[in-house]
Scaffold this motif. Structure first.
Motif, PDB file in Angstrom:
ATOM      1  N   ILE A   1       1.013  -1.176   0.065  1.00 42.72           N
ATOM      2  CA  ILE A   1       0.008   0.074   0.075  1.00 42.72           C
ATOM      3  C   ILE A   1       0.746   1.248  -0.061  1.00 42.72           C
ATOM      4  CG2 ILE A   1      -1.849   1.249   1.096  1.00 42.72           C
ATOM      5  CD1 ILE A   1      -2.820  -1.361   2.574  1.00 42.72           C
ATOM      6  N   ALA A   2       0.626   2.090  -0.851  1.00 38.01           N
ATOM      7  CA  ALA A   2       1.238   3.437  -1.142  1.00 38.01           C
ATOM      8  C   ALA A   2       0.471   4.595  -0.256  1.00 38.01           C
ATOM      9  CB  ALA A   2       1.327   4.022  -2.446  1.00 38.01           C
ATOM     10  N   VAL A   3       1.049   5.060   0.873  1.00 35.33           N
ATOM     11  CA  VAL A   3       0.116   5.974   1.842  1.00 35.33           C
ATOM     12  C   VAL A   3       0.888   7.187   1.790  1.00 35.33           C
ATOM     13  CG1 VAL A   3      -0.226   5.968   4.089  1.00 35.33           C
ATOM     14  CG2 VAL A   3       0.138   3.757   3.391  1.00 35.33           C
ATOM     15  N   ARG A   4      -0.091   8.074   1.849  1.00 33.19           N
ATOM     16  CA  ARG A   4       0.409   9.622   2.008  1.00 33.19           C
ATOM     17  C   ARG A   4       0.990   9.717   3.298  1.00 33.19           C
ATOM     18  NH1 ARG A   4       2.609  14.154   2.540  1.00 33.19           N
ATOM     19  NH2 ARG A   4       1.267  16.211   2.461  1.00 33.19           N
ATOM     20  N   LYS A   5       1.993  10.284   3.489  1.00 33.14           N
ATOM     21  CA  LYS A   5       2.876  10.233   5.003  1.00 33.14           C
ATOM     22  C   LYS A   5       2.094  11.431   5.601  1.00 33.14           C
ATOM     23  CE  LYS A   5       7.415  10.874   6.827  1.00 33.14           C
ATOM     24  NZ  LYS A   5       8.621  11.370   6.496  1.00 33.14           N
ATOM     25  N   PHE A   6       1.563  10.826   6.821  1.00 29.11           N
ATOM     26  CA  PHE A   6       0.882  11.810   7.510  1.00 29.11           C
ATOM     27  C   PHE A   6       0.631  10.932   8.805  1.00 29.11           C
ATOM     28  CE2 PHE A   6      -3.244  14.035   8.658  1.00 29.11           C
ATOM     29  CZ  PHE A   6      -2.795  14.923   9.568  1.00 29.11           C
ATOM     30  N   SER A   7       0.995  11.034  10.021  1.00 20.29           N
ATOM     31  CA  SER A   7       0.770  10.022  11.050  1.00 20.29           C
ATOM     32  C   SER A   7      -0.681   9.559  11.290  1.00 20.29           C
ATOM     33  CB  SER A   7       1.585  10.400  12.219  1.00 20.29           C
ATOM     34  OG  SER A   7       1.120  11.635  12.784  1.00 20.29           O
ATOM     35  N   PRO A   8      -1.549  10.391  11.221  1.00 24.85           N
ATOM     36  CA  PRO A   8      -3.028   9.800  11.344  1.00 24.85           C
ATOM     37  C   PRO A   8      -3.406   8.969  10.144  1.00 24.85           C
ATOM     38  CG  PRO A   8      -2.972  12.171  11.720  1.00 24.85           C
ATOM     39  CD  PRO A   8      -1.454  11.994  11.233  1.00 24.85           C
TER      40      PRO A   8
ATOM     41  N   GLU B   1       2.993  -4.404   3.437  1.00 29.53           N
ATOM     42  CA  GLU B   1       4.137  -3.565   3.431  1.00 29.53           C
ATOM     43  C   GLU B   1       3.306  -2.095   3.048  1.00 29.53           C
ATOM     44  OE1 GLU B   1       8.445  -3.030   1.951  1.00 29.53           O
ATOM     45  OE2 GLU B   1       6.988  -4.318   0.686  1.00 29.53           O
ATOM     46  N   MET B   2       3.418  -1.207   3.947  1.00 31.42           N
ATOM     47  CA  MET B   2       2.774   0.198   3.852  1.00 31.42           C
ATOM     48  C   MET B   2       3.957   0.999   3.617  1.00 31.42           C
ATOM     49  SD  MET B   2      -0.402   0.291   6.474  1.00 31.42           S
ATOM     50  CE  MET B   2      -1.498  -1.162   6.725  1.00 31.42           C
ATOM     51  N   ILE B   3       4.161   1.925   2.791  1.00 28.10           N
ATOM     52  CA  ILE B   3       5.237   2.717   2.524  1.00 28.10           C
ATOM     53  C   ILE B   3       4.542   4.308   2.600  1.00 28.10           C
ATOM     54  CG2 ILE B   3       7.168   3.377   1.124  1.00 28.10           C
ATOM     55  CD1 ILE B   3       7.258   0.385   1.834  1.00 28.10           C
ATOM     56  N   PRO B   4       5.054   4.996   3.594  1.00 25.24           N
ATOM     57  CA  PRO B   4       4.468   6.310   3.685  1.00 25.24           C
ATOM     58  C   PRO B   4       5.218   7.371   2.700  1.00 25.24           C
ATOM     59  CG  PRO B   4       5.197   5.655   5.597  1.00 25.24           C
ATOM     60  CD  PRO B   4       5.460   4.513   4.866  1.00 25.24           C
ATOM     61  N   MET B   5       4.734   8.100   2.002  1.00 24.44           N
ATOM     62  CA  MET B   5       5.378   9.070   1.067  1.00 24.44           C
ATOM     63  C   MET B   5       4.868  10.348   1.135  1.00 24.44           C
ATOM     64  SD  MET B   5       6.106   6.576  -2.521  1.00 24.44           S
ATOM     65  CE  MET B   5       4.858   5.190  -1.816  1.00 24.44           C
ATOM     66  N   GLU B   6       5.853  11.345   0.758  1.00 21.90           N
ATOM     67  CA  GLU B   6       5.454  12.823   0.692  1.00 21.90           C
ATOM     68  C   GLU B   6       4.841  12.724  -0.705  1.00 21.90           C
ATOM     69  OE1 GLU B   6       5.628  14.759   3.056  1.00 21.90           O
ATOM     70  OE2 GLU B   6       7.446  14.546   4.172  1.00 21.90           O
TER      71      GLU B   6
ATOM     72  N   LYS C   1       6.224   6.522 -12.496  1.00 14.04           N
ATOM     73  CA  LYS C   1       7.033   5.518 -12.686  1.00 14.04           C
ATOM     74  C   LYS C   1       6.072   4.082 -12.808  1.00 14.04           C
ATOM     75  CE  LYS C   1      11.269   7.159 -10.518  1.00 14.04           C
ATOM     76  NZ  LYS C   1      12.113   6.803  -9.342  1.00 14.04           N
ATOM     77  N   LYS C   2       4.938   4.417 -13.040  1.00 16.88           N
ATOM     78  CA  LYS C   2       3.851   3.233 -13.413  1.00 16.88           C
ATOM     79  C   LYS C   2       3.810   2.091 -12.229  1.00 16.88           C
ATOM     80  CE  LYS C   2       4.194   3.964 -18.566  1.00 16.88           C
ATOM     81  NZ  LYS C   2       3.920   5.298 -18.367  1.00 16.88           N
ATOM     82  N   GLY C   3       3.986   2.477 -11.266  1.00 13.49           N
ATOM     83  CA  GLY C   3       3.939   1.491  -9.930  1.00 13.49           C
ATOM     84  C   GLY C   3       2.561   0.981  -9.906  1.00 13.49           C
ATOM     85  N   LEU C   4       1.507   1.727 -10.285  1.00 15.94           N
ATOM     86  CA  LEU C   4       0.132   1.067 -10.217  1.00 15.94           C
ATOM     87  C   LEU C   4      -0.375   0.168 -11.256  1.00 15.94           C
ATOM     88  CD1 LEU C   4      -1.927   4.142  -8.754  1.00 15.94           C
ATOM     89  CD2 LEU C   4      -1.644   2.022  -7.685  1.00 15.94           C
ATOM     90  N   LYS C   5       0.647   0.442 -12.408  1.00 16.33           N
ATOM     91  CA  LYS C   5       0.079   0.015 -13.749  1.00 16.33           C
ATOM     92  C   LYS C   5       0.788  -1.515 -13.620  1.00 16.33           C
ATOM     93  CE  LYS C   5      -0.368   1.671 -18.194  1.00 16.33           C
ATOM     94  NZ  LYS C   5      -0.408   2.750 -19.103  1.00 16.33           N
ATOM     95  N   ASN C   6       2.229  -1.542 -13.132  1.00 17.27           N
ATOM     96  CA  ASN C   6       3.053  -2.554 -13.368  1.00 17.27           C
ATOM     97  C   ASN C   6       2.909  -3.599 -11.891  1.00 17.27           C
ATOM     98  OD1 ASN C   6       4.696  -1.550 -11.361  1.00 17.27           O
ATOM     99  ND2 ASN C   6       6.209  -0.763 -12.968  1.00 17.27           N
ATOM    100  N   GLY C   7       1.955  -3.271 -11.148  1.00 18.92           N
ATOM    101  CA  GLY C   7       1.719  -4.402  -9.899  1.00 18.92           C
ATOM    102  C   GLY C   7       2.533  -4.030  -8.832  1.00 18.92           C
ATOM    103  N   ASN C   8       3.240  -2.989  -8.876  1.00 18.99           N
ATOM    104  CA  ASN C   8       4.195  -2.513  -7.513  1.00 18.99           C
ATOM    105  C   ASN C   8       3.371  -2.111  -6.294  1.00 18.99           C
ATOM    106  OD1 ASN C   8       6.538  -3.018  -8.708  1.00 18.99           O
ATOM    107  ND2 ASN C   8       7.217  -1.023  -8.555  1.00 18.99           N
TER     108      ASN C   8
ATOM    109  N   ALA D   1      -3.290   2.623  -3.531  1.00 17.77           N
ATOM    110  CA  ALA D   1      -2.433   3.569  -3.279  1.00 17.77           C
ATOM    111  C   ALA D   1      -3.362   4.747  -2.766  1.00 17.77           C
ATOM    112  CB  ALA D   1      -2.119   4.197  -4.521  1.00 17.77           C
ATOM    113  N   HIS D   2      -2.955   5.735  -1.720  1.00 21.16           N
ATOM    114  CA  HIS D   2      -3.921   6.930  -1.737  1.00 21.16           C
ATOM    115  C   HIS D   2      -3.314   7.615  -2.904  1.00 21.16           C
ATOM    116  CE1 HIS D   2      -3.515   6.446   3.033  1.00 21.16           C
ATOM    117  NE2 HIS D   2      -4.645   5.829   2.446  1.00 21.16           N
TER     118      HIS D   2
END
Length: 408
Positions: A6-13, A36-41, A52-59, A63-64
């Motif tokens: 899961i691609a997460v918008r970085k924000f502690s809540p 695996e949750m990866i918080p990102m700016e 980088k086509k992460g949603l397209k290629n199955g990465n 995602a938020h």
């Protein structure tokens, strides 16, 4: 089985809510899958999921994505159309459970590309303890000749900000988010424009910012953010989260920011202003009405995910009334009407029910394939306005020419 990502918008809540929801989801459904949750700016999140086509290629399975990006993501065929999933197994109380303004932007070309996750339109956030203090009221009236209330006009906003600006007490009149990330200053410019009766669009959905209201908007904004007698000196380096934290730590009397940063003041441990905050509509030109901006966050499923059914089941779980309320108590903003009107939530955050009022005046950004590039141009323009003496009219003309090049 590979990890569920899961691609997460970085924000502690967001991070804490998602972890709690995933754990509860797995227990309820007896699921052993590792997550695996990866918080990102913001910038990284867009780059990893779309550029980088992460949603397209199955990465990424989920995602938020915010509604600024969803048009782009749908056109790039990066996110899954949820229509068939929804018709077979709709989320709890769908669509009646949400205000109509939270269901429009993800509807693209007859598809539904996400479910509302976090929201809270832009508003004026202010310290009601300062505004209601009798001594402050008396002093303000002596100085300016009118009653101290949340500002109705931008001129009043400037006067009130200068009145409360007390650097020696670590209190500033207002705080802005002027970090050039393609978002905050673009939104601020739009709000200045709309509250003066201006528009971003001319005929046929064409973007046009080369007009008088845009000049007035840019003139006022560059002046206020450079007003050292009124504005928090950290504003230049603050994104919306940092500006929100400065307000929560008691460093400003007013802020123009997302509703979420007002509610955060009531629930996070770092807040020094619990019970002392309220919100109001934005100031506006006396001949025009107030405006707000509605950009919201969605849960989306990657088109390349190998776990689409599991992802959708989690989305249904994560958007129930109970989950929506959890997000709110963690410091995010629930999207459901049930949360807005929840008695416990309104005891915790007394202005929560005002979300409906904000949504009534909330405008949205243009849905056009070039919008992400336009935001970069507007961001650069506002930054130049703040950092140079080039006249606003010139900056707007140049930017408009560059916008037109995008469509040629």
């Amino acid at each position: 089985m590979e990890k569920f990502r899961i691609a997460v918008r970085k924000f502690s809540p967001f991070e804490s809510t998602l972890q709690k929801l995933w754990d509860a989801f797995c227990i309820k459904n007896n699921i052993q899958t590792e997550v695996e949750m990866i918080p990102m700016e913001l910038h990284d999140l867009y780059e990893q999921t779309i550029t980088k086509k992460g949603l397209k290629n199955g990465n990424w399975d989920i995602a938020h994505l915010n509604t600024d990006w969803i048009f782009d993501a749908a056109n790039e065929k990066a996110v899954l159309d949820l229509t068939s999933f929804i018709s077979q197994n709709p989320p709890e109380n769908y669509p009646e459970g949400w205000h109509r303004s939270l269901l429009n932007l993800q509807h693209i070309n007859n598809g539904i590309y996400g479910l509302p996750f976090h929201d809270g339109p832009e508003c004026l956030i202010y310290r009601k303890d300062l505004f209601e203090d009798l001594t402050e009221k008396e002093n303000f009236k002596k100085q300016f000749g009118y009653e101290l209330f949340p500002p109705k006009s931008w001129e009043q906003f400037t006067q009130i900000a200068s009145f409360f600006n007390r650097p020696e007490s670590d209190l500033y009149g207002c705080v802005f988010a002027n970090y050039p990330d393609g978002h905050n200053m673009v939104f601020d410019f739009c709000l200045q424009l709309w509250t003066r009766g201006g528009s971003l669009l001319k005929d046929q959905n064409k973007i046009n910012i080369n007009h008088n209201q845009a000049v007035e908007a840019l003139d006022y904004y560059r002046k206020i953010v450079n007003n050292t007698q009124a504005v928090h000196p950290g504003s230049k380096n603050f994104g919306s989260v940092e500006a929100g934290m400065a307000f929560a730590e008691g460093q400003a009397a007013m802020a123009i920011n997302w509703f979420g940063f007002a509610s955060m003041c009531e629930v996070i441990d770092e807040s020094k202003v619990k019970g002392r905050v309220d919100i109001a509509e934005l100031p506006h030109d006396e001949n025009h009405k107030t405006a707000s901006l509605n950009v919201y966050w969605l849960y989306t499923i990657g088109i390349g995910s190998k776990n689409k059914s599991l992802a959708y089941d989690f989305l249904r779980f994560a958007t129930t009334a109970k989950s929506d309320k959890l997000l709110t108590t963690e410091g995010g903003i629930g999207c459901r009407k049930s949360t807005w009107n929840d008695v416990e939530i309104n005891e915790l955050i007394p202005y929560y029910h005002k979300l409906e009022m904000l949504h009534e005046n909330a405008l949205t950004l243009p849905q056009t394939p070039i919008w992400p590039k336009v935001t970069e141009l507007i961001d650069q323009m506002v930054l130049k306005a703040i950092e140079t003496d080039i006249p606003s009219k010139t900056l707007l003309e140049e930017t408009q020419q560059n916008i037109e090049k995008l469509t040629n």
